[in-house]
Scaffold this motif. Structure first.
Motif, short mmCIF file in Angstrom:
data_model
loop_
_atom_site.label_atom_id
_atom_site.label_comp_id
_atom_site.label_asym_id
_atom_site.label_seq_id
_atom_site.Cartn_x
_atom_site.Cartn_y
_atom_site.Cartn_z
N GLY A 53 0.79 -1.22 0.00
CA GLY A 53 0.00 0.00 0.00
C GLY A 53 0.82 1.27 0.00
O GLY A 53 0.30 2.35 0.31
N GLY A 54 2.11 1.17 -0.36
CA GLY A 54 2.99 2.34 -0.37
C GLY A 54 3.78 2.51 0.91
O GLY A 54 4.73 3.29 0.95
N ARG A 55 3.43 1.76 1.95
CA ARG A 55 4.21 1.87 3.20
C ARG A 55 5.58 1.24 3.03
O ARG A 55 6.58 1.75 3.54
N GLY A 56 5.64 0.10 2.34
CA GLY A 56 6.90 -0.60 2.18
C GLY A 56 7.77 0.03 1.12
O GLY A 56 8.98 0.24 1.34
N LEU A 57 7.18 0.36 -0.04
CA LEU A 57 7.98 0.89 -1.15
C LEU A 57 7.10 1.67 -2.11
O LEU A 57 5.99 1.24 -2.44
N ASN A 156 9.84 6.65 10.82
CA ASN A 156 10.40 7.46 11.91
C ASN A 156 9.38 8.42 12.50
O ASN A 156 9.71 9.25 13.34
N THR A 157 8.13 8.35 12.04
CA THR A 157 7.03 9.16 12.60
C THR A 157 5.84 8.24 12.83
O THR A 157 4.84 8.32 12.11
N LEU A 161 1.96 7.03 10.99
CA LEU A 161 1.78 5.70 10.41
C LEU A 161 0.48 5.06 10.89
O LEU A 161 -0.21 4.38 10.12
N LYS A 162 0.12 5.27 12.15
CA LYS A 162 -1.07 4.61 12.69
C LYS A 162 -2.36 5.16 12.11
O LYS A 162 -3.41 4.55 12.24
N PHE A 163 -2.30 6.32 11.43
CA PHE A 163 -3.51 6.89 10.83
C PHE A 163 -3.74 6.40 9.40
O PHE A 163 -4.75 6.74 8.79
N LEU A 164 -2.80 5.62 8.86
CA LEU A 164 -3.02 5.07 7.53
C LEU A 164 -4.09 3.98 7.59
O LEU A 164 -4.26 3.30 8.60
N LYS A 165 -4.82 3.81 6.49
CA LYS A 165 -5.87 2.81 6.41
C LYS A 165 -5.29 1.46 5.99
O LYS A 165 -4.08 1.30 5.87
#
Length: 628
Positions: A53-57, A156-157, A161-165
């Motif tokens: 979902g774009g978090r990894g890459l 690092n923030t 990150l926790k607000f991503l779906k």
């Protein structure tokens, strides 16, 4: 004694992270900023790759002009940009990115690597940034253009990150972002790969019609008409959907200003004004609108993500947009006004999208021939040619028996725009034996088991009743909507299924696959036995009340509807199937509708919340006539 804190200059890394909060909201924001940089660099091909979902890459690679080796460090420095030179440049911005904040902001909340080879350079160079600090720089291998890799976004923030779906939601937002950009740049080729699977690949120099068909179902694209309207140096162009194809979500209204995707209430208001009287309050058309105007007459520097704009001449913007959409809607209605004799020729002439010089010319253009595909809403009235709903009493009788409800495709419940301009014939006629008679010669008719007496129809839209000493008007379309919705809820929630000897197979467009994910459980509750095999939907069972052909039509309409829940779908289908405002009803048809409606739960309001009846008691009538 009160002490004040010392004032300090924030460290560069913290400043970049604060800026990232304005520019980089989620993975889709990164995709938007990087792809717009590629377009500003003159790229004719942009390839996007996502993982998790774009978090990894997130990888964005282009074939643009590239960045010279001695300027690579400046590219990740705040407020360093190649797109502004003087203060006057701010009043005529032609590029997509210009603030010089995107790359350093992204680099401050990720592991960031940018590799670029400038035109004419002997080799490529790279720069690596971790948490806002340069971690490496040197020669690299790249044929041409620029490649940006963003790994571990927001690692690092963690608060962000926790607000991503969920991964699927973030993937969908990235896909929508790239789709919106690609529609405004048909000369550039785009591709999107998610978790190793290619989602789409768009060739360069592709016409808008063909590009739209990649993202929207054929049933939606077939109901679009183009427009190109210019006034006083402002130009509105694009495609607009038929009112009968409207949906319950606004996600297929795409607005652009000078090629930039925007969200603007003024532009949306002009679109709604053009459709006024053709849509219900909670319906939205499909629309792609490009507004082109002089750069100095629009301010794009209003929002950090450049999603909002401000116009110098708002009234001119409103007028040209409304004029463009009305042009498309008028073209749609030419066949109806031409009459049955020349309808096909008029339709073909008014929708000649492949004419030389047309913005929509080329392979994949909107055909506009009026051919009907499975699930495509009709543009005509509920029955072709406006014929009466002659079997309505039989239908009304059937709705009281289980397993017999039939609902086919129809048109929306509002009047067709245009028309003959003649006043509708009154529903009343003078009786010969005293009292009122009805237009078809019958007498005023009581409704069995009630104190209602049917008096006639007014404006081919409202059914007139007497209830004791009160006068009641019933909106025939709204009443029929409520009847149909109640019957669908009753008949379609039993879960009974009829197995098919030969399974049905339906090709799944990507957008239809998304609808299947949302509606799948509701469709199974109705009695559909569904399996998905790649890009194909296999139907192994259908509700007992639907034959195979009608089941295929129903599924096609459901998957193209964009409804979020099965009840949303039923509400939409009830609206499109119900008899229309402006449709004459014979006395037995009106009585059958009223009899069923009076037995229906929640009969006072239509599924959209509009009142079905308006009534006046004697006291209220006396006030209207100022008798007291």
């Amino acid at each position: 004694m009160q002490h004040t804190e010392d004032i300090r200059v924030l460290p560069p890394g913290l400043k970049n992270q604060i800026a990232a909060g304005e520019v980089v909201e989620r993975p889709a924001s990164v995709v938007k900023e990087l792809v717009e940089n590629s377009l500003d660099a003159g790229a004719t091909r942009v390839d996007v790759t996502l993982e998790r979902g774009g978090r990894g890459l997130i990888v964005v690679q282009d074939n643009g002009r590239g960045v010279p080796a001695d300027q690579l460090g400046l590219a990740v420095t705040r407020h360093a940009t190649s797109k502004l030179r003087t203060f006057d440049d701010l009043s005529a911005i032609g590029s997509f990115g210009f603030r010089g904040e995107a790359l350093p902001s992204i680099a401050s909340v990720s592991r960031f690597v940018m590799t670029s080879r400038a035109q004419g350079a002997a080799e490529a160079v790279f720069i690596e940034v971790r948490g806002g600090e340069v971690a490496g720089q040197g020669p690299a291998s790249l044929a041409a253009g620029t490649r940006v890799e963003v790994r571990e976004l927001f690692a690092n923030t963690p608060a962000r990150l926790k607000f991503l779906k969920a991964e699927t939601t973030e993937n969908k937002r990235c896909q929508d972002t790239l789709m919106r950009i690609s529609l405004a740049h048909p000369g550039c080729g785009f591709s999107l790969t998610m978790n190793g699977r290619e989602v789409f690949r768009l060739p360069p120099d592709q016409v808008l019609a063909a590009r739209l068909r990649t993202f929207w179902p054929p049933a939606v694209c077939d109901a679009l008409a183009p427009f190109d309207f210019e006034r006083l140096g402002y130009r509105a162009s694009g495609v607009a959907g038929a009112p009968s194809a409207a949906q319950s979500r606004a996600d297929r209204i795409l607005l652009y200003v000078n090629g930039r995707p925007v969200q603007d209430k003024l532009m949306l208001g002009a679109v709604r004004q053009a459709y006024k009287g053709m849509l219900l309050s909670r319906e939205y058309p499909q629309l792609v609108l490009f507004l082109d105007l002089p750069r100095e007459e629009v301010d794009v520097n209003v929002h950090p993500a450049k999603l909002e704009v401000r116009f110098t001449e708002e009234s001119r913007v409103f007028s040209v947009i409304r004029g463009g959409v009305v042009q498309a809607l008028s073209a749609m209605n030419e066949p109806a006004r031409a009459g049955e004799s020349g309808g096909a020729q008029a339709r073909e002439a008014s929708h000649d999208f492949s004419a030389p010089g047309s913005r929509f010319a080329g392979e994949g253009g909107f055909d506009g021939t009026g051919r009907e595909t499975v699930g495509t809403p009709k543009h005509a009235s509920f029955r072709e040619g406006g014929a009466k709903f002659s079997s309505y009493r039989d239908y009304a009788a059937m709705t009281s028996r289980p397993g017999t409800l039939d609902f086919g495709p129809g048109s929306d419940g509002e009047r067709e725009p245009g028309g003959t301009g003649e006043e509708p014939e009154s529903g009343f006629a003078t009786g010969t034996g005293g009292g009122f008679g009805l237009r078809d010669g019958s007498r005023a008719a009581p409704l069995a088991g009630t104190d209602f007496i049917y008096l006639g129809q007014v404006a081919d839209t409202y059914l007139v009743l007497r209830s004791g000493a009160s006068l009641v008007l019933v909106d025939q379309h709204a009443a029929h909507e409520r009847v149909l919705l109640a019957a669908m809820r009753r008949e379609r929630t039993r879960g009974d299924s009829q197995p098919l000897a030969l399974p049905l197979t339906l090709p799944l467009h990507p957008s239809e696959a998304e609808s299947l994910d949302e509606l799948g459980e509701g469709l199974r509750t109705m009695g559909f036995l569904l399996e998905r095999e790649g890009d194909t939907l296999v139907v192994r069972g259908v509700p007992p009340t639907l034959d195979t052909g009608r089941a295929r039509e129903y599924l096609a309409a459901a998957l193209a509807s964009r409804a979020r829940t099965i009840d949303d779908l039923w509400t939409m289908m009830a609206c499109k199937t119900a008899i229309k405002a402006g449709q004459p009803l014979a006395t037995d048809e009106a009585l059958a509708l009223l009899e069923v409606w009076l037995r229906t739960p929640e009969r006072d309001y239509c599924p959209h919340g509009r009142p079905i009846t308006v009534s006046w008691n004697p006291g209220e009538l006396e006030k209207l006539f100022k008798r007291k």
